[in-house]
Write a protein that holds these residues in place. Structure first.
Motif: not given
Lengths: 88, 88, 88, 88
Positions: C58, D29-30, D25-26, D33, C39-41
């Motif tokens: 990033r 998601l982190e 969103r990132v 994870k 999903d992150m990708k």
DNA sequence: GCTTGGGGCGTTCGAC
DNA sequence: GTCGAACGCCCCAAGC
């Protein structure tokens, strides 16, 4: 055979000498590192003897390190921004 | 208040100075350590540039370190035995 | 032998079942992790498609993460100080 | 300026909103994870508490993963061959 | 392909 | 002395 090592001839004389030099340099640096770490241990031990809380000291150092790391990253990000817009 | 820190008065002036000194000494040592580790990286990088396998080099260093530790242990054991029988 | 594995009897039936359960739970979690990373990708790929610089994105995320980590450590340090002086 | 950021105007309002969305969103998601990895840690800790060797468990999981990858490759190869001869 | 970041592993250190 | 957490090292994968 003039040497007690079975695989000595894999490297020629010059390479063998070079290899020894490298190993010695690394080992010397490891000694330095060990000495430094030992010094740190002594500083903490000394501080503890004066009533300071070592755990807190370590945390302060870590925190300040994080600060520095963050600053560096921020600067790197700025550089990245600058390069992204074509430099200064 | 003459200082921007809210909890400064928990330690008296002398202790504050001492604390600063300790932190600075530790941080200085951490810098030294980082410098040494950086030197090691350079040595390995240089070696790699000459065709040596860095992974193997590290292994060699580790093995020699173990060897040395083993030797020291043996010598300590010999000393122990010797002292147990009243010396040489 | 009722099983095709030679070393099956090292664990009794209950332990074998337990082992299977553990392995399956871990593998399920690895799937979850892989899905999240995928999903992150996708998010980054989408952002890139909209003209954003992924490298910068990033770095921003990393920076904000450092921020959070630092805040947490600071709070931990405060707690440490408090406990060091006997609580509130 | 309505914002405390100096470089805010580099992106227009829509892009700023979009950027925030992406970052969030990132980061979400982190978190996911991290939660998953934390769950894995718990599973392993639990297993360890029951006497299992965590390192071995990890190895097993890795091996099974390789196995699966290998199976998938083989199946892909079979499909390739099949398509090369015009299907079954 | 080389370098940089992330994950896993072993070691070390302090707490209990 | 055992435990867990923090640190450093190593390996791998992904990005430039």
């Amino acid at each position: 055979m003039a040497d007690d090592s079975a695989s000595v001839d894999v490297l020629n004389g010059a390479a063998q000498t070079r290899l020894r030099t490298i190993i010695e340099r690394v080992e010397r640096l490891e000694e330095d590192k060990a000495a430094v770490m030992n010094d740190m241990k002594e500083v903490f031990a000394e501080a503890k003897g004066e009533g300071f809380d070592v755990k807190i000291l370590r945390k302060i150092v870590r925190l300040r390190k994080q600060d520095r790391a963050k600053r560096l990253e921020e600067e790197a990000l700025i550089d990245l921004y600058l390069s992204a817009i074509g430099g200064l």
